[in-house]
Write a protein that holds these residues in place. Structure first.
Motif, PDB file in Angstrom:
ATOM      1  N   LEU A  29      97.612  32.341  62.250  1.00 43.80           N
ATOM      2  CA  LEU A  29      96.984  31.798  63.452  1.00 43.80           C
ATOM      3  C   LEU A  29      96.288  30.504  63.060  1.00 43.80           C
ATOM      4  O   LEU A  29      95.615  30.448  62.029  1.00 43.80           O
ATOM      5  N   ALA A  30      96.428  29.471  63.860  1.00 37.30           N
ATOM      6  CA  ALA A  30      95.754  28.193  63.599  1.00 37.30           C
ATOM      7  C   ALA A  30      95.143  27.713  64.902  1.00 37.30           C
ATOM      8  O   ALA A  30      95.823  27.620  65.922  1.00 37.30           O
ATOM      9  N   GLN A  31      93.841  27.410  64.855  1.00 42.06           N
ATOM     10  CA  GLN A  31      93.105  27.002  66.056  1.00 42.06           C
ATOM     11  C   GLN A  31      92.145  25.879  65.682  1.00 42.06           C
ATOM     12  O   GLN A  31      91.438  25.986  64.676  1.00 42.06           O
ATOM     13  N   PRO A  32      92.087  24.788  66.460  1.00 40.89           N
ATOM     14  CA  PRO A  32      91.090  23.750  66.190  1.00 40.89           C
ATOM     15  C   PRO A  32      89.674  24.336  66.233  1.00 40.89           C
ATOM     16  O   PRO A  32      89.386  25.199  67.057  1.00 40.89           O
ATOM     17  N   ASN A  33      88.809  23.861  65.326  1.00 39.93           N
ATOM     18  CA  ASN A  33      87.471  24.449  65.235  1.00 39.93           C
ATOM     19  C   ASN A  33      86.351  23.447  65.519  1.00 39.93           C
ATOM     20  O   ASN A  33      85.204  23.687  65.141  1.00 39.93           O
ATOM     21  N   GLY A  34      86.652  22.354  66.146  1.00 37.58           N
ATOM     22  CA  GLY A  34      85.602  21.429  66.553  1.00 37.58           C
ATOM     23  C   GLY A  34      84.960  20.662  65.411  1.00 37.58           C
ATOM     24  O   GLY A  34      83.753  20.475  65.392  1.00 37.58           O
ATOM     25  N   GLY A  35      85.741  20.252  64.426  1.00 39.21           N
ATOM     26  CA  GLY A  35      85.223  19.407  63.359  1.00 39.21           C
ATOM     27  C   GLY A  35      84.533  20.137  62.220  1.00 39.21           C
ATOM     28  O   GLY A  35      83.783  19.528  61.470  1.00 39.21           O
ATOM     29  N   ARG A  36      84.794  21.415  62.046  1.00 41.23           N
ATOM     30  CA  ARG A  36      84.167  22.160  60.946  1.00 41.23           C
ATOM     31  C   ARG A  36      84.985  22.102  59.662  1.00 41.23           C
ATOM     32  O   ARG A  36      84.653  22.775  58.698  1.00 41.23           O
ATOM     33  N   GLY A  37      86.069  21.355  59.651  1.00 42.70           N
ATOM     34  CA  GLY A  37      86.904  21.256  58.459  1.00 42.70           C
ATOM     35  C   GLY A  37      87.924  22.374  58.402  1.00 42.70           C
ATOM     36  O   GLY A  37      88.076  23.160  59.326  1.00 42.70           O
ATOM     37  N   LYS A  38      88.649  22.442  57.288  1.00 44.25           N
ATOM     38  CA  LYS A  38      89.628  23.507  57.089  1.00 44.25           C
ATOM     39  C   LYS A  38      88.888  24.773  56.683  1.00 44.25           C
ATOM     40  O   LYS A  38      88.110  24.768  55.736  1.00 44.25           O
ATOM     41  N   ARG A  39      89.117  25.846  57.430  1.00 48.61           N
ATOM     42  CA  ARG A  39      88.531  27.139  57.079  1.00 48.61           C
ATOM     43  C   ARG A  39      89.635  28.187  57.147  1.00 48.61           C
ATOM     44  O   ARG A  39      90.648  27.984  57.810  1.00 48.61           O
ATOM     45  N   PHE A  40      89.423  29.306  56.459  1.00 45.57           N
ATOM     46  CA  PHE A  40      90.424  30.365  56.525  1.00 45.57           C
ATOM     47  C   PHE A  40      89.768  31.726  56.594  1.00 45.57           C
ATOM     48  O   PHE A  40      88.616  31.913  56.217  1.00 45.57           O
ATOM     49  N   GLY A  41      90.538  32.679  57.116  1.00 45.08           N
ATOM     50  CA  GLY A  41      90.120  34.071  57.179  1.00 45.08           C
ATOM     51  C   GLY A  41      91.336  34.949  56.980  1.00 45.08           C
ATOM     52  O   GLY A  41      92.467  34.538  57.237  1.00 45.08           O
ATOM     53  N   VAL A  42      91.085  36.165  56.530  1.00 45.69           N
ATOM     54  CA  VAL A  42      92.156  37.132  56.279  1.00 45.69           C
ATOM     55  C   VAL A  42      91.769  38.441  56.926  1.00 45.69           C
ATOM     56  O   VAL A  42      90.616  38.865  56.833  1.00 45.69           O
ATOM     57  N   THR A  43      92.709  39.085  57.590  1.00 45.63           N
ATOM     58  CA  THR A  43      92.456  40.398  58.165  1.00 45.63           C
ATOM     59  C   THR A  43      93.681  41.287  57.957  1.00 45.63           C
ATOM     60  O   THR A  43      94.812  40.832  58.091  1.00 45.63           O
ATOM     61  N   VAL A  44      93.407  42.539  57.585  1.00 46.48           N
ATOM     62  CA  VAL A  44      94.457  43.529  57.370  1.00 46.48           C
ATOM     63  C   VAL A  44      93.973  44.827  58.009  1.00 46.48           C
ATOM     64  O   VAL A  44      92.907  45.331  57.663  1.00 46.48           O
ATOM     65  N   THR A  45      94.748  45.372  58.927  1.00 45.63           N
ATOM     66  CA  THR A  45      94.319  46.571  59.649  1.00 45.63           C
ATOM     67  C   THR A  45      94.584  47.833  58.836  1.00 45.63           C
ATOM     68  O   THR A  45      95.343  47.827  57.866  1.00 45.63           O
ATOM     69  N   LYS A  46      93.985  48.915  59.278  1.00 50.17           N
ATOM     70  CA  LYS A  46      94.144  50.197  58.589  1.00 50.17           C
ATOM     71  C   LYS A  46      95.549  50.759  58.723  1.00 50.17           C
ATOM     72  O   LYS A  46      95.917  51.684  58.001  1.00 50.17           O
ATOM     73  N   LYS A  47      96.350  50.216  59.644  1.00 55.62           N
ATOM     74  CA  LYS A  47      97.741  50.652  59.776  1.00 55.62           C
ATOM     75  C   LYS A  47      98.547  50.343  58.512  1.00 55.62           C
ATOM     76  O   LYS A  47      99.563  50.976  58.255  1.00 55.62           O
ATOM     77  N   ILE A  48      98.104  49.346  57.747  1.00 54.56           N
ATOM     78  CA  ILE A  48      98.858  48.877  56.583  1.00 54.56           C
ATOM     79  C   ILE A  48      98.799  49.887  55.447  1.00 54.56           C
ATOM     80  O   ILE A  48      99.774  50.090  54.750  1.00 54.56           O
ATOM     81  N   GLY A  49      97.657  50.499  55.228  1.00 54.87           N
ATOM     82  CA  GLY A  49      97.543  51.453  54.128  1.00 54.87           C
ATOM     83  C   GLY A  49      96.090  51.765  53.836  1.00 54.87           C
ATOM     84  O   GLY A  49      95.198  51.424  54.607  1.00 54.87           O
ATOM     85  N   ASN A  50      95.875  52.394  52.690  1.00 61.16           N
ATOM     86  CA  ASN A  50      94.507  52.741  52.327  1.00 61.16           C
ATOM     87  C   ASN A  50      93.757  51.504  51.831  1.00 61.16           C
ATOM     88  O   ASN A  50      94.299  50.403  51.774  1.00 61.16           O
ATOM     89  N   ALA A  51      92.493  51.677  51.459  1.00 59.66           N
ATOM     90  CA  ALA A  51      91.640  50.551  51.086  1.00 59.66           C
ATOM     91  C   ALA A  51      92.186  49.790  49.886  1.00 59.66           C
ATOM     92  O   ALA A  51      92.087  48.563  49.824  1.00 59.66           O
ATOM     93  N   VAL A  52      92.766  50.494  48.934  1.00 60.29           N
ATOM     94  CA  VAL A  52      93.306  49.835  47.745  1.00 60.29           C
ATOM     95  C   VAL A  52      94.432  48.881  48.134  1.00 60.29           C
ATOM     96  O   VAL A  52      94.476  47.730  47.695  1.00 60.29           O
ATOM     97  N   VAL A  53      95.320  49.348  48.983  1.00 58.02           N
ATOM     98  CA  VAL A  53      96.457  48.529  49.426  1.00 58.02           C
ATOM     99  C   VAL A  53      95.966  47.336  50.240  1.00 58.02           C
ATOM    100  O   VAL A  53      96.403  46.199  50.025  1.00 58.02           O
ATOM    101  N   ARG A  54      95.045  47.584  51.165  1.00 53.30           N
ATOM    102  CA  ARG A  54      94.538  46.487  52.010  1.00 53.30           C
ATOM    103  C   ARG A  54      93.817  45.434  51.181  1.00 53.30           C
ATOM    104  O   ARG A  54      93.999  44.234  51.394  1.00 53.30           O
ATOM    105  N   ASN A  55      92.995  45.864  50.237  1.00 54.67           N
ATOM    106  CA  ASN A  55      92.268  44.895  49.412  1.00 54.67           C
ATOM    107  C   ASN A  55      93.208  44.094  48.530  1.00 54.67           C
ATOM    108  O   ASN A  55      93.002  42.890  48.326  1.00 54.67           O
ATOM    109  N   ARG A  56      94.246  44.727  48.010  1.00 56.13           N
ATOM    110  CA  ARG A  56      95.235  43.998  47.205  1.00 56.13           C
ATOM    111  C   ARG A  56      95.916  42.923  48.055  1.00 56.13           C
ATOM    112  O   ARG A  56      96.099  41.781  47.624  1.00 56.13           O
ATOM    113  N   MET A  57      96.268  43.309  49.267  1.00 56.58           N
ATOM    114  CA  MET A  57      96.915  42.361  50.167  1.00 56.58           C
ATOM    115  C   MET A  57      95.973  41.202  50.493  1.00 56.58           C
ATOM    116  O   MET A  57      96.395  40.035  50.503  1.00 56.58           O
TER     117      MET A  57
END
Length: 124
Positions: A29-57
């Motif tokens: 997903l890419a959305q203009p942020n009003g001049g805050r520079g390049k920022r990033f975020g990561v999200t992985v839902t519980k559907k993917i696997g347990n905490a170990v798998v999600r954190n690795r991803m």
């Protein structure tokens, strides 16, 4: 140079209104942020696997973004990677190429069409 991370839920929700580029292992997903520079975020839902798998991803995604965003990231945009089921076992080099391709599509304004909503009450 370190790239700031997105921490607030409102910023993640705002990114959902931007350009969406889907790949086998993730959705960008890419959305203009009003001049805050390049920022990033990561999200992985519980559907993917347990905490170990999600954190690795998430660790893999953060590394991919830190390497790609300084050159290929969109200026003054928030970039969010959403993990998908097949992203855990994908080859790192393959995902690097897919991310570069997704960032190029987002820079060109060529997002994928909005996803269809599932009917209420349906699971799966």
């Amino acid at each position: 140079m370190t790239i700031p991370t997105i921490r607030k839920r409102a910023d993640f929700l705002a990114a959902n209104r931007g350009i969406r580029v889907a790949r086998a292992g993730f959705v960008l997903l890419a959305q203009p942020n009003g001049g805050r520079g390049k920022r990033f975020g990561v999200t992985v839902t519980k559907k993917i696997g347990n905490a170990v798998v999600r954190n690795r991803m998430k660790r893999r995604f953060r590394e991919l973004l830190r390497a790609a965003l300084p050159e290929a990231g969109l200026p003054d945009h928030d970039h969010v990677l959403i993990g998908r089921d097949r992203g855990v076992e994908r080859d790192f080099a393959t995902m690097r190429g897919e991310l570069a391709e997704a960032l190029a599509r987002a820079a060109a304004g060529k997002g994928d069409p909005p996803r269809r909503r599932r009917p209420e009450g349906r699971k799966g």
